[in-house]
Design an enzyme around this catalytic site. Structure first.
Site, PDB file in Angstrom:
ATOM      1  N   LYS A   1      -3.668  13.464  -9.759  1.00  0.00           N
ATOM      2  CA  LYS A   1      -4.509  14.595  -9.354  1.00  0.00           C
ATOM      3  C   LYS A   1      -5.805  14.109  -8.737  1.00  0.00           C
ATOM      4  CE  LYS A   1      -2.677  18.456 -11.885  1.00  0.00           C
ATOM      5  NZ  LYS A   1      -1.761  17.790 -12.849  1.00  0.00           N
TER       6      LYS A   1
ATOM      7  N   HIS B   1       0.667  -6.107  -3.067  1.00  0.00           N
ATOM      8  CA  HIS B   1       1.463  -5.262  -2.160  1.00  0.00           C
ATOM      9  C   HIS B   1       1.619  -5.938  -0.798  1.00  0.00           C
ATOM     10  CE1 HIS B   1      -0.303  -1.676  -4.608  1.00  0.00           C
ATOM     11  NE2 HIS B   1       0.945  -1.821  -4.989  1.00  0.00           N
TER      12      HIS B   1
ATOM     13  N   ARG C   1       6.638  -8.009 -11.070  1.00  0.00           N
ATOM     14  CA  ARG C   1       5.610  -8.962 -11.461  1.00  0.00           C
ATOM     15  C   ARG C   1       5.972  -9.683 -12.736  1.00  0.00           C
ATOM     16  NH1 ARG C   1       1.375  -4.271 -10.796  1.00  0.00           N
ATOM     17  NH2 ARG C   1       3.337  -3.243 -11.292  1.00  0.00           N
TER      18      ARG C   1
ATOM     19  N   SER D   1      -2.912  -2.011  -9.022  1.00  0.00           N
ATOM     20  CA  SER D   1      -3.908  -1.069  -8.501  1.00  0.00           C
ATOM     21  C   SER D   1      -4.794  -0.553  -9.634  1.00  0.00           C
ATOM     22  CB  SER D   1      -3.219   0.114  -7.817  1.00  0.00           C
ATOM     23  OG  SER D   1      -2.495  -0.322  -6.697  1.00  0.00           O
TER      24      SER D   1
END
Ligand code: ADP
Length: 161
Positions: free
Chosen positions: A45, A21, A94, A132
């Site tokens: 969540k 990022h 990517r 991530s």
């Protein structure tokens, strides 16, 4: 000749911010007058970092880059772009596996807002395998994430351990 400042949005979850990022944000900061890192709230969540923590991390990482702004958003991206007077959406590509989803989203956003242009950028090759999700897995399994994420993220991860 003067022109309107060109404002780009880089939307994502950034849970957590990775060096991939950071690479894309730095490339965007060189291309556009301003790049707004737009952190999507409330998609997962149980995020690893809250939206507030993700904002704090990104602000720390880009503290010395005056044309990088950190913000949060929810709801429709094209509405948020309109509000922020952004004319460009930046996304990172990517591998081929990113392509289909990204193309669908770019074309849907164009359908909703024809003047908003999506620009894809490739990170340095060292980051093409980085996500991530993988960072979270590697960390959860007890391995070091040094070199994969900015030190500000690494520090906060170690506190969570
Ligand atoms: P999302 O959940 O919307 O995919 P992410 O925070 O994972 O949000 O990613 C935001 C954007 O950054 C996406 O365009 C994604 O393809 C891109 N991205 C993620 N990781 C990398 C990386 N290692 N190199 C380049 N771009 C990346």
């Amino acid at each position: 000749m003067s022109r309107e400042p060109r404002i780009a949005l880089y939307p994502g979850s950034f849970d957590p911010l990775t060096n991939g990022h950071v690479d894309i944000i730095q490339r965007g900061a060189r291309l556009f007058d301003r790049i707004i890192v737009a952190i999507l709230m409330n998609r997962e969540k149980t995020p690893l970092f809250t939206a507030v923590e993700r904002v704090d991390i990104a602000r720390e990482v880009f503290a010395n880059e005056p044309n990088v702004e950190i913000d949060t958003f929810g709801g429709l991206l094209v509405e948020y772009a309109r509000r922020r007077e952004a004319s460009v959406i930046v996304r990172g590509l990517r591998a081929v596996s990113d392509f289909e989803y990204e193309m669908q989203m770019a074309l849907m956003n164009r359908h909703l807002s024809p003047d908003l242009e999506t620009v894809f950028m490739m990170p340095g090759e060292a980051y093409t395998y980085l996500s991530s999700r993988l960072v979270k897995e590697v960390f959860a399994l007890g391995a070091s994430v040094a070199g994969l994420v900015p030190p500000a993220v690494e520090r906060r991860l170690l506190v969570k351990r």
